[in-house]
Write an enzyme that holds these catalytic residues in place. Structure first.
Site, PDB file in Angstrom:
ATOM      1  N   TYR A 134       0.850  -1.193   0.000  1.00 40.89           N
ATOM      2  CA  TYR A 134       0.000   0.000   0.000  1.00 40.89           C
ATOM      3  C   TYR A 134       0.882   1.238   0.000  1.00 40.89           C
ATOM      4  O   TYR A 134       1.011   1.934   0.998  1.00 40.89           O
ATOM      5  CB  TYR A 134      -0.910  -0.004   1.238  1.00 40.89           C
ATOM      6  CG  TYR A 134      -1.997  -1.067   1.219  1.00 40.89           C
ATOM      7  CD1 TYR A 134      -1.829  -2.240   0.502  1.00 40.89           C
ATOM      8  CD2 TYR A 134      -3.182  -0.904   1.915  1.00 40.89           C
ATOM      9  CE1 TYR A 134      -2.804  -3.224   0.472  1.00 40.89           C
ATOM     10  CE2 TYR A 134      -4.173  -1.882   1.895  1.00 40.89           C
ATOM     11  CZ  TYR A 134      -3.967  -3.040   1.176  1.00 40.89           C
ATOM     12  OH  TYR A 134      -4.930  -4.012   1.149  1.00 40.89           O
ATOM     13  N   LYS A 184       5.699 -15.069  -0.150  1.00 38.66           N
ATOM     14  CA  LYS A 184       5.435 -15.484  -1.530  1.00 38.66           C
ATOM     15  C   LYS A 184       6.737 -15.321  -2.288  1.00 38.66           C
ATOM     16  O   LYS A 184       6.794 -14.751  -3.373  1.00 38.66           O
ATOM     17  CB  LYS A 184       4.300 -14.618  -2.130  1.00 38.66           C
ATOM     18  CG  LYS A 184       3.777 -15.114  -3.464  1.00 38.66           C
ATOM     19  CD  LYS A 184       3.156 -16.495  -3.414  1.00 38.66           C
ATOM     20  CE  LYS A 184       2.925 -17.026  -4.821  1.00 38.66           C
ATOM     21  NZ  LYS A 184       2.560 -18.463  -4.830  1.00 38.66           N
ATOM     22  N   ASP A 217      -0.597 -18.490  -0.654  1.00 36.30           N
ATOM     23  CA  ASP A 217      -1.640 -19.335  -1.233  1.00 36.30           C
ATOM     24  C   ASP A 217      -1.838 -20.596  -0.394  1.00 36.30           C
ATOM     25  O   ASP A 217      -2.966 -20.991  -0.085  1.00 36.30           O
ATOM     26  CB  ASP A 217      -1.346 -19.663  -2.708  1.00 36.30           C
ATOM     27  CG  ASP A 217       0.126 -19.963  -2.975  1.00 36.30           C
ATOM     28  OD1 ASP A 217       0.949 -19.765  -2.069  1.00 36.30           O
ATOM     29  OD2 ASP A 217       0.442 -20.411  -4.094  1.00 36.30           O
ATOM     30  N   ASP A 241      -4.244  -8.091   5.017  1.00 32.71           N
ATOM     31  CA  ASP A 241      -5.590  -7.564   4.804  1.00 32.71           C
ATOM     32  C   ASP A 241      -6.509  -8.683   4.308  1.00 32.71           C
ATOM     33  O   ASP A 241      -7.599  -8.917   4.845  1.00 32.71           O
ATOM     34  CB  ASP A 241      -5.511  -6.432   3.768  1.00 32.71           C
ATOM     35  CG  ASP A 241      -6.780  -5.607   3.698  1.00 32.71           C
ATOM     36  OD1 ASP A 241      -7.649  -5.788   4.571  1.00 32.71           O
ATOM     37  OD2 ASP A 241      -6.908  -4.795   2.769  1.00 32.71           O
ATOM     38  N   ASP A 245      -9.571 -11.105   6.534  1.00 27.05           N
ATOM     39  CA  ASP A 245     -10.987 -11.246   6.169  1.00 27.05           C
ATOM     40  C   ASP A 245     -11.335 -12.722   6.034  1.00 27.05           C
ATOM     41  O   ASP A 245     -12.431 -13.161   6.403  1.00 27.05           O
ATOM     42  CB  ASP A 245     -11.294 -10.528   4.840  1.00 27.05           C
ATOM     43  CG  ASP A 245     -11.849  -9.125   5.063  1.00 27.05           C
ATOM     44  OD1 ASP A 245     -11.385  -8.474   6.014  1.00 27.05           O
ATOM     45  OD2 ASP A 245     -12.744  -8.697   4.300  1.00 27.05           O
TER      46      ASP A 245
END
Ligand SMILES: NC(=O)c1ccc[n+]([C@@H]2O[C@H](COP(=O)([O-])OP(=O)(O)OC[C@H]3O[C@@H](n4cnc5c(N)ncnc54)[C@H](O)[C@@H]3O)[C@@H](O)[C@H]2O)c1
Length: 357
Positions: A134, A184, A217, A241, A245
């Protein structure tokens, strides 16, 4: 006396923050050493529509003098989401160095988890909150032409990665648990190998804490296949983020998922807010679940040094969820936001009475 800046924001933010305040008042009434004073601020998309800005120009300076910030949710149709996010939430997180976004998710009584095994889940996602993916670095070129393009840089600094990883290791140690680092580095070849290197180096100072790393993943799959096997997860801004969720939804409902944006140094005010947004689809109907906001307020009390009052609040929340009559619609109940809130307030008083606090 703690001074709290309250920003209800938009939509259901108003309903759930009203409940959080009433529960905070009830708890404050039960503890002599706990006193709270609130200043309510109307910073929101509605304000943006009227004045062209989400908050006043000196908004950050206004907040600086408070001990904590309690926020409902911001966002409303007609105002682009990046305006509400970059006009309010992100400036607050960055100006106050709230680099640790802490998002617990656990199985709660009365909350049917859609994911098998998530009833026994008790984990915390620690999300890096001020850098990473971000970033404001990037731009657009050739707008409107067929060769239009966009570039956005991710920024990972040694200071930024080390402090969030240390925070997560400390938390894992405190919980007597273990840490999983979300990476990752097989696909993202610069920032993620750097993240992994920093985690490995910081881990040298935490030899007593078990840790591992998983590609994001595989980690997302693990949340669904073995949620109870996870404890503290540390992740970059974007990965954290999304993951939080996923963990919140796996536990049952966004309506019960809390979060804290912490400046662990306590130099600046920290901010506490439910994970959910302003839910325009149910706004004004009085059916929003207030638990995420109340739990966020309990995290605020803990951060302000009132661990016992915070735990008391959470006992009341859990008791209210255990009763089908005081659950809101998202949990299969029929209680309104106000009724669910009144039940928690009543339980705060009952529990104080029964435990002799
Ligand atoms: N931190 C924040 O302020 C924040 C976070 C997420 C989204 N938003 C904003 O909120 C607006 C709506 O976003 P969205 O619809 O993607 O996400 P949302 O979280 O507002 O809603 C997603 C779904 O969950 C339900 N839901 C959310 N909270 C609930 C609650 N407390 N009780 C019962 N049901 C609940 C909603 O009804 C909706 O169906 C957007 O403008 C978005 O940018 C703000």
């Amino acid at each position: 006396m703690h001074r709290i800046a309250v920003i209800p924001g938009d939509g259901i933010g108003h309903d759930v923050i009203a409940v959080a305040r009433s529960v905070l008042d009830a708890v404050a009434g039960a503890y002599d050493d706990l006193a709270l004073e609130y200043d309510e601020l109307d910073w929101s998309c509605q304000r943006y529509a009227e004045t062209g800005s989400m908050m006043p120009e000196d908004g950050i300076d206004t907040l600086r003098s408070f001990d904590a910030i309690l926020l409902g949710a911001v966002g409303w149709p007609g105002v682009p989401d990046h305006v509400s996010l970059w006009g309010l939430l992100i400036p607050i997180r960055r100006a106050f160095r709230q680099f640790a976004n802490v998002r617990p998710a656990r199985g709660m009584p009365g909350v049917a988890a859609p994911v098998r095994g998530a009833d026994d889940m008790d984990l915390v996602v620690v999300r890096e909150n001020v850098e990473g993916e971000y970033s404001e670095i990037g731009g657009r070129l050739n707008r409107g032409f067929s060769d239009e393009m966009a570039v956005q840089e991710a920024v990972f600094t040694r200071v930024g990665v080390d402090r969030i990883v240390r925070f997560a290791f400390d938390l894992a140690r405190e919980r007597g648990g273990h840490l999983t680092s979300a990476t990752k580095s097989n696909g993202i070849v610069h920032t993620m190998p750097f993240w992994d290197e920093r985690v490995r180096e910081v881990a040298e100072d935490y030899r007593d804490v078990e840790w591992n790393q998983l590609h994001i993943d595989a980690l997302a799959a693990r949340v669904v296949s073995d949620p109870a096997g996870l404890d503290v997860i540390v992740a970059s801004n974007l990965f954290g983020d999304i993951l939080s969720d996923l963990t919140a939804a796996s536990a049952g409902s966004l309506g019960v998922a809390p979060s804290a944006n912490l400046d662990p140094t306590c130099e600046h005010p920290s901010m506490f807010e439910p994970v959910h947004g302003s839910a325009p689809d149910i706004a004004g109907q009085g059916v929003a679940n207030p638990v995420a906001a109340v739990w966020s307020a309990a995290m605020m009390l803990d951060h302000l040094g009132h661990a016992e009052a915070s735990a008391h609040m959470m006992r009341a929340v859990e008791a209210s969820l255990a009763d089908p009559d005081t659950r809101t619609r998202d949990l299969g109940g029929t209680a309104s936001t106000e009724e669910a809130g009144a039940a928690i307030v009543g339980l705060v008083a009952d529990l104080a009475h029964s435990s002799g606090d």
